[in-house]
Design a protein around this motif. Structure first.
Motif, short mmCIF file in Angstrom:
data_model
loop_
_atom_site.label_atom_id
_atom_site.label_comp_id
_atom_site.label_asym_id
_atom_site.label_seq_id
_atom_site.Cartn_x
_atom_site.Cartn_y
_atom_site.Cartn_z
N GLU A 120 0.40 -7.13 3.89
CA GLU A 120 0.26 -6.03 5.01
C GLU A 120 -1.12 -6.06 5.31
N ARG A 121 -1.67 -5.84 6.58
CA ARG A 121 -3.13 -5.90 6.88
C ARG A 121 -3.07 -4.67 7.87
N SER A 122 -4.25 -3.68 7.96
CA SER A 122 -4.17 -2.80 8.59
C SER A 122 -4.66 -2.81 10.04
N GLU A 123 -4.27 -2.44 11.20
CA GLU A 123 -4.97 -2.97 12.32
C GLU A 123 -6.42 -2.16 12.63
N LEU A 124 -7.26 -2.72 12.93
CA LEU A 124 -8.71 -1.85 13.15
C LEU A 124 -8.59 -1.21 14.38
#
Length: 309
Positions: A120-124
């Motif tokens: 998972e990667r966070s949205e900037l």
């Protein structure tokens, strides 16, 4: 531990890295992490980034191609992870950062939370809204050919701290811009006295108005944070006597990136940033750079900045 103590301790950790190339990598990593992760304030982001540098390993952060991925790994509190039905393991190593009222917040990486998705990667966060004016402010339509509506709202925020951005044709020495304390003016229109002006030369507008506004606001915040404005004396205060060009330009650059402004980097900072193997001079005060960047950001967004006790 209060916020300033966290910041000073983090700056000390970086300064004590013995190998120059490694220190240069960490310095740039701190800047990049703080620039991207605006859901954390500057001090929180820097404190988190320094711990992540040790957690990931310095070899990982020396590769700038990995920064986007590493900067967007989600960090959440135990409560936030629990909302997804997962919990930090007993062996988890929390990332500590300053919280409200001199408290501490513990954040956890997915690798410390069994069942959490590791990819998972966070949205900037993109552009954040500028707070509504608290006092009547100009519309700054005379700057409309150079900056957009959001940027003009930021100029209005400077009015709220008793400053005024204006065009000024006759600047000394051919300067493109100047922080001017010599010409205060009384006004009932803008909620009180204007104590200082951010003078911008129209002949330098092609250099980027917001870059110059960031620079002058950084100069103002240096004077404010170091207490120079409390007793300025008979001589007009000059931030360049209290901070180096690199300190001022890095603070302005970081604030501009967090504000998602398309602003030109100052020449000294640009030269340093271009060489990834060059550490900052030993005398550079990273704690001051980050504190000033947070103050500039807060001023231009409309978050009243308070000196940390």
């Amino acid at each position: 531990m209060d916020r300033v103590r966290y910041l000073v301790e983090t700056a000390r950790e970086v300064a004590h890295i013995p190998e120059a190339g490694r220190r240069a990598a960490v310095e740039r990593w701190l800047l990049e992490y703080a620039a991207l992760n605006v859901h954390l304030d500057v001090i929180q982001a820097v404190v988190v980034a320094e711990q992540l540098a040790r957690r990931y390993g310095y070899w990982a952060i020396t590769d700038e191609r990995s920064w986007d991925r590493l900067c967007r790994v989600p960090l959440r509190t135990e409560l936030e992870w629990s909302l997804d039905g997962v919990y930090p393991a007993d062996f988890a190593r929390p990332i500590s950062t300053p919280g409200p009222r001199d408290g501490e917040v513990e954040l956890f990486l997915p690798e410390d939370v069994p069942g959490a998705p590791l990819d998972e990667r966070s949205e900037l966060v993109g552009h954040r809204d500028v707070a509504a004016p608290e006092v009547p402010v100009p519309d700054f339509m005379d700057f409309a050919d150079c900056v957009g509506e959001r940027e003009r709202a930021m100029l209005g925020k400077i009015v709220e701290v008793h400053g005024l951005v204006r065009w000024e044709v006759d600047l000394p020495g051919g300067l493109p811009c100047q922080l001017d304390f010599e010409d205060p003016e009384e006004t009932e229109i803008y909620g009180g006295e204007i104590y200082f002006h951010l003078n911008i030369s129209p002949f330098a507008a092609n250099r980027g108005v917001m870059g110059m506004v960031l620079q002058l606001t950084a100069e103002l915040m240096v004077l404010y944070l170091l207490g120079v404005l409390e007793d300025p004396g008979d001589v007009e205060p000059d931030a360049r006597e209290w901070a180096s060009p690199l300190e001022l330009e890095l603070a302005a650059w970081l604030a501009g990136r967090r504000l998602r402004l398309d602003a030109r980097t100052g020449p000294v900072a640009a030269g340093w940033l271009m060489d990834p193997h060059l550490p900052a001079p030993e005398e550079l005060r990273w704690a001051l750079v980050f504190d000033v960047a947070e103050a500039v950001e807060g001023t231009l967004l409309g978050h009243r900045y308070q000196v940390n006790d």
